[in-house]
Design a protein around this motif. Structure first.
Motif, PDB file in Angstrom:
ATOM      1  N   ARG A   1     -59.184  17.215   6.262  1.00 15.93           N
ATOM      2  CA  ARG A   1     -60.410  17.047   5.463  1.00 15.93           C
ATOM      3  C   ARG A   1     -60.243  15.886   4.483  1.00 15.93           C
ATOM      4  O   ARG A   1     -60.607  15.968   3.303  1.00 15.93           O
ATOM      5  CB  ARG A   1     -60.739  18.331   4.711  1.00 15.93           C
ATOM      6  CG  ARG A   1     -60.886  19.553   5.611  1.00 15.93           C
ATOM      7  CD  ARG A   1     -60.954  20.829   4.817  1.00 15.93           C
ATOM      8  NE  ARG A   1     -60.963  22.008   5.674  1.00 15.93           N
ATOM      9  CZ  ARG A   1     -60.842  23.256   5.234  1.00 15.93           C
ATOM     10  NH1 ARG A   1     -60.720  23.484   3.936  1.00 15.93           N
ATOM     11  NH2 ARG A   1     -60.845  24.268   6.073  1.00 15.93           N
TER      12      ARG A   1
ATOM     13  N   LYS B   1     -67.798  16.883  11.284  1.00 12.00           N
ATOM     14  CA  LYS B   1     -66.926  17.867  10.639  1.00 12.00           C
ATOM     15  C   LYS B   1     -66.478  17.367   9.267  1.00 12.00           C
ATOM     16  O   LYS B   1     -66.492  18.119   8.282  1.00 12.00           O
ATOM     17  CB  LYS B   1     -65.718  18.139  11.539  1.00 12.00           C
ATOM     18  CG  LYS B   1     -64.745  19.170  11.001  1.00 12.00           C
ATOM     19  CD  LYS B   1     -63.603  19.379  11.987  1.00 12.00           C
ATOM     20  CE  LYS B   1     -62.587  20.389  11.442  1.00 12.00           C
ATOM     21  NZ  LYS B   1     -61.449  20.585  12.385  1.00 12.00           N
ATOM     22  N   LEU B   2     -66.092  16.108   9.196  1.00 12.19           N
ATOM     23  CA  LEU B   2     -65.707  15.523   7.917  1.00 12.19           C
ATOM     24  C   LEU B   2     -66.887  15.445   6.955  1.00 12.19           C
ATOM     25  O   LEU B   2     -66.758  15.727   5.760  1.00 12.19           O
ATOM     26  CB  LEU B   2     -65.119  14.125   8.143  1.00 12.19           C
ATOM     27  CG  LEU B   2     -63.679  14.081   8.654  1.00 12.19           C
ATOM     28  CD1 LEU B   2     -63.371  12.712   9.275  1.00 12.19           C
ATOM     29  CD2 LEU B   2     -62.703  14.369   7.513  1.00 12.19           C
TER      30      LEU B   2
ATOM     31  N   ASP C   1     -67.749  18.260   4.689  1.00 12.12           N
ATOM     32  CA  ASP C   1     -66.952  18.380   3.469  1.00 12.12           C
ATOM     33  C   ASP C   1     -67.109  17.147   2.573  1.00 12.12           C
ATOM     34  O   ASP C   1     -66.235  16.877   1.732  1.00 12.12           O
ATOM     35  CB  ASP C   1     -65.474  18.563   3.822  1.00 12.12           C
ATOM     36  CG  ASP C   1     -65.174  19.944   4.373  1.00 12.12           C
ATOM     37  OD1 ASP C   1     -65.608  20.933   3.748  1.00 12.12           O
ATOM     38  OD2 ASP C   1     -64.518  20.040   5.427  1.00 12.12           O
TER      39      ASP C   1
END
Length: 357
Positions: free
Chosen positions: A156, A177-178, A181
């Motif tokens: 992350r 996905k990154l 966050d």
């Protein structure tokens, strides 16, 4: 070499440079008699055995302190590329060698994992890439950039990517996905919307339409995306700046930037030859305006001036950029602030630590 002689230069098919000019660190130079130069230059790849992968800098011109460069040299072959002289440190030329002799770093994902595991490592936004494009054509098969993104997604770790290649959409699973966050953003670099100009200026990069399509795809997947209108070349493509910003906004761009072209060391000769071949009769005008913006060396030596230039042409581009942002509705010049709050060090492969969440 006079203008008539320059006009006779014919570069190998699909290449941005027409020759291998003398480089700064060696006296060895290969020259050809008329008609003997190869019409097609095959790309060759060499393994780079670098022992580290994160490059740091303290330049006030750059918005990042660390970067990852999976490749040295770039097959996109952009005629104006400021990174061309970096190939001279490897014993290659800034001309054809830069785009046909590519150093690849297959160990990059492993080196990155090791770097992030160090107890003293402090996470901060990384850039991919700081020098050459991390999605140049060979990435389709080598997947070094994807390997690095897999490590960053696992940890992350925040990253900003910049590319001219639609191939970035291949990795949308990792980027989304990154982004969940607040740890990813992507710039698509667009120098011209004219497909003919883009093809000869950046011969192996994706077409402008494909770059805009990539922008839409990333935006729809929730990945913050912006446009880098870079470089603006006074007298060649600077008139396209408003249209580039507008097209990017329509494709989902939420931030934008630009630079004014600079031509350090051998790049000035590569680009001058390109002008003679592709825009005959415009060489003196374009180079003259670049000199007005970047000084006699065509690459301003001072931080704070080399990326934006100085003087009337640079000021005009800056004003047009500001107006274009307001008209397009793009409010930000930089991507949103990325977060390190979710960062976690990579686990040791095969160890019980993999059970951690």
């Amino acid at each position: 070499m006079n203008e008539a002689a320059h006009a006779q230069i014919t570069r190998p098919r699909g290449r941005g440079a027409g020759d291998n000019p003398d480089q700064r660190f060696t006296q060895l130079h290969v020259s050809y008699e008329e008609g003997e130069a190869p019409s097609k230059v095959t790309t060759k790849f060499f393994v780079d055995h670098s022992q580290s992968i994160i490059t740091t800098n303290n330049s006030p011109d750059l918005g990042f302190g660390g970067s990852i460069n999976p490749y040295r040299g770039c097959e996109h072959g952009c005629a104006y590329c400021y990174a061309r002289p970096t190939h001279e440190y490897l014993g290659f030329s800034a001309g054809l060698d830069f785009e046909s002799r590519i150093m690849v770093k297959p160990d990059a994902p492993g080196l990155l994992r090791s770097a992030l595991m160090r107890p003293k490592y402090e996470p901060d936004r990384l850039a991919m890439s700081g020098v050459t494009d991390c999605y140049q054509p060979v990435e389709r098969s080598m997947k070094i950039t994807r390997g690095c993104l897999e490590v960053l997604a696992e940890c992350r770790h925040p990253v900003v990517l910049i590319t001219k290649n639609h191939l970035v959409t291949r990795d949308i699973d990792l980027l989304a996905k990154l982004a969940a966050d607040q740890a990813a953003a992507v710039y698509l670099s667009i120098t011209s919307l004219d497909p003919k100009l883009a093809h000869v200026l950046e011969p192996r990069a994706s077409s402008p339409a494909m770059r805009l399509q990539a922008m839409r795809t990333l935006h729809e997947a929730g990945v913050p995306v912006g446009v880098s209108a870079a470089p603006m070349i006074p007298g060649l493509n600077d008139h396209e700046l408003p249209a580039i910003i507008e097209a990017a906004a329509d494709a989902g761009a939420s931030f934008a930037s630009y630079t004014v072209v600079r031509l350090p060391f051998a790049v000035k000769n590569v680009f001058a030859d390109w002008l003679d071949e592709h825009v005959p009769g415009q060489r003196e005008k374009v180079l003259g305006r670049i000199e007005e913006s970047q000084g006699r060396t065509l690459s301003h030596p001072e931080f704070g001036k080399r990326l934006k230039g100085v003087g009337v042409w640079a000021d005009q581009i800056a004003q047009v950029f500001q107006v274009s942002l307001r008209r397009s509705g793009i409010a930000q010049k930089r991507p949103p602030v990325l977060s390190v709050a979710a960062f976690r060090r990579p686990v040791v492969r095969g160890a019980q630590m993999e059970l951690q969440f």
